[in-house]
Design a protein around this motif. Structure first.
Motif, mmCIF file in Angstrom:
data_model
loop_
_atom_site.group_PDB
_atom_site.id
_atom_site.type_symbol
_atom_site.label_atom_id
_atom_site.label_comp_id
_atom_site.label_asym_id
_atom_site.label_seq_id
_atom_site.Cartn_x
_atom_site.Cartn_y
_atom_site.Cartn_z
ATOM 1 N N VAL A 120 0.851 -1.190 0.000
ATOM 2 C CA VAL A 120 0.000 0.000 0.000
ATOM 3 C C VAL A 120 0.888 1.243 0.000
ATOM 4 O O VAL A 120 1.808 1.362 0.835
ATOM 5 C CB VAL A 120 -0.921 -0.003 1.234
ATOM 6 C CG1 VAL A 120 -1.735 1.281 1.289
ATOM 7 C CG2 VAL A 120 -1.836 -1.214 1.194
ATOM 8 N N PRO A 121 0.651 2.136 -0.923
ATOM 9 C CA PRO A 121 1.499 3.361 -0.953
ATOM 10 C C PRO A 121 1.375 4.123 0.371
ATOM 11 O O PRO A 121 0.286 4.317 0.902
ATOM 12 C CB PRO A 121 0.933 4.153 -2.121
ATOM 13 C CG PRO A 121 0.226 3.143 -2.961
ATOM 14 C CD PRO A 121 -0.327 2.133 -2.002
ATOM 15 N N ASP A 122 2.515 4.458 0.896
ATOM 16 C CA ASP A 122 2.542 5.183 2.167
ATOM 17 C C ASP A 122 3.746 6.132 2.139
ATOM 18 O O ASP A 122 4.733 5.868 1.444
ATOM 19 C CB ASP A 122 2.647 4.202 3.332
ATOM 20 C CG ASP A 122 2.300 4.876 4.671
ATOM 21 O OD1 ASP A 122 2.071 6.093 4.669
ATOM 22 O OD2 ASP A 122 2.262 4.144 5.682
ATOM 23 N N LYS A 123 3.606 7.182 2.934
ATOM 24 C CA LYS A 123 4.711 8.136 2.948
ATOM 25 C C LYS A 123 5.914 7.581 3.688
ATOM 26 O O LYS A 123 7.033 8.059 3.506
ATOM 27 C CB LYS A 123 4.259 9.451 3.585
ATOM 28 C CG LYS A 123 3.774 9.296 5.020
ATOM 29 C CD LYS A 123 3.311 10.639 5.581
ATOM 30 C CE LYS A 123 2.813 10.509 7.036
ATOM 31 N NZ LYS A 123 2.410 11.829 7.582
ATOM 32 N N HIS A 124 5.661 6.591 4.536
ATOM 33 C CA HIS A 124 6.773 5.962 5.243
ATOM 34 C C HIS A 124 6.997 4.569 4.682
ATOM 35 O O HIS A 124 6.049 3.832 4.420
ATOM 36 C CB HIS A 124 6.476 5.864 6.746
ATOM 37 C CG HIS A 124 6.260 7.212 7.381
ATOM 38 N ND1 HIS A 124 7.274 8.144 7.555
ATOM 39 C CD2 HIS A 124 5.132 7.779 7.896
ATOM 40 C CE1 HIS A 124 6.784 9.219 8.138
ATOM 41 N NE2 HIS A 124 5.463 9.031 8.347
ATOM 42 N N ASN A 174 7.830 0.737 4.837
ATOM 43 C CA ASN A 174 7.666 -0.312 5.854
ATOM 44 C C ASN A 174 9.044 -0.792 6.268
ATOM 45 O O ASN A 174 9.813 -1.308 5.462
ATOM 46 C CB ASN A 174 6.859 -1.486 5.280
ATOM 47 C CG ASN A 174 6.448 -2.478 6.353
ATOM 48 O OD1 ASN A 174 7.204 -2.777 7.251
ATOM 49 N ND2 ASN A 174 5.225 -2.969 6.226
ATOM 50 N N THR A 204 -7.033 -5.135 -2.042
ATOM 51 C CA THR A 204 -6.031 -5.072 -0.972
ATOM 52 C C THR A 204 -6.380 -6.118 0.082
ATOM 53 O O THR A 204 -7.517 -6.178 0.549
ATOM 54 C CB THR A 204 -5.985 -3.684 -0.338
ATOM 55 O OG1 THR A 204 -5.687 -2.706 -1.365
ATOM 56 C CG2 THR A 204 -4.923 -3.626 0.755
ATOM 57 N N THR A 220 -4.853 -7.842 3.802
ATOM 58 C CA THR A 220 -3.915 -7.652 4.903
ATOM 59 C C THR A 220 -3.511 -9.016 5.444
ATOM 60 O O THR A 220 -4.359 -9.807 5.844
ATOM 61 C CB THR A 220 -4.551 -6.824 6.023
ATOM 62 O OG1 THR A 220 -4.937 -5.544 5.481
ATOM 63 C CG2 THR A 220 -3.569 -6.612 7.170
#
Length: 804
Positions: free
Chosen positions: A535-539, A541, A588, A590
């Motif tokens: 999942v695109p995230d600013k941080h 993983n 998506t 999880t």
């Protein structure tokens, strides 16, 4: 031998009439030496003329024998010959004796004259000759005058037997049309008469019945054909009667006859021939392919393989091959079959030639053309009201699954092939359209979509369209329409299964954790292609990353190396799966990644005992040891409960009663014997009463006990209150005490067996029931109460109440 030995001779005279007077002379010497006739005759008369001087000389003499003959079947006894010794002077001093075959039965001899006569009629076929012995005995000295000699009486044959045929009945077969002189069979007859004497057994054969077709060889009995071109189709069987005669057929002989059955076998000397030049058949136009239109038959006079034939058809000028013909192997008929569908409107009549030909030909009798024959077939097609016919045998259409309601899929068309074209209406078979997704126009056969389609639910629809005439017959026909639903990208991809990944403690960075794959309900033409990402995230993983393998799979990798259960037991990783459709769809999921204390091989237990041990923080060996201990304790507890329950059942099943095995008391007294425990306050009613068992050593005391018992019976008759000072009771108690001390089968030692005497000095008082008269039961107490319950005994004697 020389002149040292002289033997007297025999003279045999033969008495036979006519031709039987022919005699045969045999010259015999008892040593096997033959002499001639001149020597024999020269020694006969002169010797007797010389007187006694020459009687004492023993010269070598000859035997004169004549073979005797007797006709067979002569019932009159008669003299057939005479034997006479040279020593016979007519003084009856010689006695003649006859022995051998038939002596005394068939032949007899006159003792004085030596005449031989017959006693009964003889049968040459039964016995042809008899061998007899003759002897001359001196009546005075009873000594033989001549040695015993042999001669033969031969039975002369007469024609008294008829010839007989052998191996009857005679059956033969020859091919028809065979040439003259063909051997048919040979008959053989025999005659029991003598073949060496006259013509009695000489046979002659002749034909009585069967001429002019057959003849027979007179001497051999061989039957041959004497007529050529005998036709089996005209006559199949002949009976030939053959006669045989003896005596060469002369009058006065015997004869016999036999029948020879002669059958003519078939040859192919006839060709097939149709009885009609034209055969006409009719067939309806709706007849199915393979229908039998008719049968034709070409007659053939032959049978079997010679009558087999093959039929063929020569089609008309159009050469449509609408019909075929086959041969029935049983009836040899030509069966005309329909090979193609008929159409009255297209062609109403067929004319063709049929030919029949023999399978096996024989040019010795006919030419090749004679083995075939032709005829004409005329087949008329009958008009039938037929149902509508669709222009196509099957329809196949395609439609996208997102087609809008009202979309036209296509049209079907049918027409009435009859001369009168009837209007047609169309309809859908409701059983074939279970989803009710389509609708048909009854007038023009157009099918439209009336409900949304889903390829993933049903990718094919097979509907049946019916076309029916509107006339009175309402004939109908149907056709199947195959509708294929084309796929569009309307389903999102998802992971192939519910993954449960785990990461072991001590896993290094970049190490592979789990392989992922995806599925999609859609079926694109170019095939599936999935893309995996996070999942695109600013941080970014910090724990895991996903690597797309570009083959519809992806791998989860570890980003760091410091995973421990103390820090964290689970991690959540969202995974995005995207397909290659247009437009592209994605989903998506999880994933829960568990941190596991893996085994040395890298295996992480996910369930069962191993998973339980890990969750409790103990080793697997410790957990298994605890489990074994728990199971052992459980088994021991169950065993103890079973044993205790078994003992209670035994206690409840035993009754407290008196056994009169050691002492046979009167019935009135034995009922009053009780068991009770000793020791006052130490009484325990929970102790079961165990009856004594027999001991092997007690048998030796049986006589002594009988005496004691007899004394006790006498004492009891005198008084019921005998005290312990009685010697009898003392001795009895001592015996019982000794038995109890030595017998391992006795009951517990704190139980005493009390008979008529209870003892004295007991704090509880008397327990005797002899004086009891009322029975009262105290309310039931617990089974193991340390204080015994009080029981009022039933009175056996007296009226007083006794309670204890």
């Amino acid at each position: 031998m020389g002149g040292a030995e002289e033997m007297h001779g025999w003279t045999v005279k033969m008495s036979t009439p006519g031709v039987l007077a022919v005699v045969t002379f045999f010259s015999m010497i008892p040593g096997g030496v033959l002499s001639d006739m001149g020597c024999t005759q020269g020694l006969e008369a002169p010797q007797f003329a010389q007187g006694s001087t020459h009687l004492h000389r023993r010269l070598k003499r000859g035997w004169i024998w004549k073979q005797l003959f007797v006709p067979e079947e002569d019932p009159t006894p008669r003299v057939i010959g005479q034997i006479k010794s040279d020593s016979d002077r007519g003084e009856f001093s010689i006695k003649y004796i006859l022995s051998g075959e038939g002596a005394g039965d068939a032949f007899a001899i006159n003792e004085d004259s030596g005449e031989i006569r017959t006693l009964k009629k003889l049968d040459r076929e039964e016995k042809a000759f008899y061998v007899l012995q003759a002897q001359a005995i001196n009546r005075r000295s009873n000594e033989p005058e001549e040695p015993q000699s042999e001669f033969i009486i031969k039975v002369q044959d007469i024609n008294d037997n008829a010839p007989q045929f052998l191996n009857e009945p005679y059956v033969s077969s020859i091919p028809e049309m065979c040439p003259t002189g063909t051997t048919v069979a040979q008959v053989t007859a025999t005659d029991a008469d003598d073949p060496m004497f006259g013509n009695n057994a000489k046979l002659l054969y002749s034909i009585l019945q069967g001429e002019p077709y057959f003849s027979v060889e007179p001497k051999t009995g061989i039957i041959v054909t004497s007529w050529s071109d005998m036709d089996r189709e005209a006559r199949e069987q002949y009976l030939v009667v053959v006669q045989v005669k003896d005596m060469l057929g002369l009058s006065g002989g015997y004869s016999a006859s036999t029948t020879v059955t002669v059958s003519l076998t078939d040859v192919n000397d006839n060709g097939p021939m149709f009885q009609h030049h034209l055969y006409t058949f009719s067939v309806p136009e709706n007849a199915a392919v393979g229908t039998t239109v008719g049968r034709i038959m070409a007659e053939d006079g032959d049978i079997g393989i010679n009558a087999r034939m093959t039929y063929t058809l020569n089609d008309d000028l159009e050469g449509t091959s609408t019909f075929i013909i086959t041969t029935d192997p049983v009836t040899q008929e030509g069966v005309v079959l329909l090979a193609q569908p008929l159409d009255y409107e297209a062609k109403r009549r067929f004319v063709m030639a049929a030919e029949a030909a023999n399978d096996h030909v024989d040019t010795r009798f006919l030419t090749l053309d004679d083995f075939t024959d032709k005829t004409t077939l005329k087949i008329i097609v009958d008009d039938v009201d037929e149902p509508p016919a669709f222009l196509s045998a099957v329809y196949e259409w395609k439609v996208p699954e997102n087609a809008a309601v009202g979309t036209v899929l296509g049209s079907v068309s049918a027409r009435d092939t009859d001369a009168v074209s009837n209007p047609i209406r169309y309809s859908l078979d409701k059983r074939s359209d279970s989803t009710k997704a389509f609708k048909m126009d009854p007038n023009n056969g157009t099918i439209t979509v009336v409900r949304a389609l889903d390829r993933e639910t049903a990718n094919w629809h097979n509907v049946t369209v019916e076309a029916k005439e509107t006339t009175q017959n309402h004939l109908s026909s149907s056709v199947v329409v195959f509708i294929k639903v084309l796929d569009i990208n309307d389903n999102v991809p998802r992971l192939a299964r519910d993954y449960q990944p785990y990461i072991c403690e001590g896993t290094q960075a970049g190490e592979f954790i789990q392989l992922l794959s995806a599925v999609d309900a859609d079926e694109p033409v170019e095939g599936h292609h999935f893309y995996f990402s996070m999942v695109p995230d600013k941080h970014i993983n910090p724990n895991f990353t996903i690597r797309d393998n570009q083959d519809n799979t992806a791998g989860i990798l570890a980003r760091r190396s410091t995973f421990t259960r103390k820090d964290r037991t689970q991690y959540f990783l969202p995974v995005v799966v995207t397909d290659s459709g247009s437009p592209a769809l994605s989903s998506t999921s999880t994933l829960t990644i568990s941190v596991c204390s893996c085994q040395p091989a890298g295996h992480c237990p996910t369930g069962g005992v191993e998973a339980l041990a890990l969750s409790m923080g103990v080793s697997l060996q410790t957990l298994l040891g605890m489990f074994v201990c728990l199971v052992t304790l459980t088994v021991l507890s169950v065993l103890m409960l079973v044993v205790r329950r078994h003992r209670r059942k035994q206690q409840g099943g035993q009754s407290v009663e008196v056994k009169e095995q050691e002492l046979e008391l009167p019935e009135t007294v034995s009922q009053k014997v009780l068991y009770y425990g000793g020791g006052g306050a130490e009484l325990d009613f929970c102790q079961p009463v165990v009856p004594l068992r027999h001991h092997p050593r007690r048998r030796e005391r049986r006589l002594r006990r009988e005496d004691v018992r007899a004394s006790i019976r006498m004492s009891l008759r005198e008084s019921h209150l005998i005290g312990p000072e009685d010697d009898v009771f003392k001795q009895f108690i001592l015996d019982r005490l000794a038995d109890a001390d030595q017998d391992p089968y006795v009951p517990p030692f704190d139980c005493l067996r009390i008979y008529a005497y209870e003892g004295s000095g007991s704090p509880a008082g008397s327990l005797s029931s002899l004086d009891s008269s009322v029975v009262e039961f105290v309310p039931e107490q617990p089974v193991c109460n340390p204080r015994p319950p009080l029981v009022r005994l039933t009175p056996w004697y007296g009226e007083e109440d006794t309670t204890f």
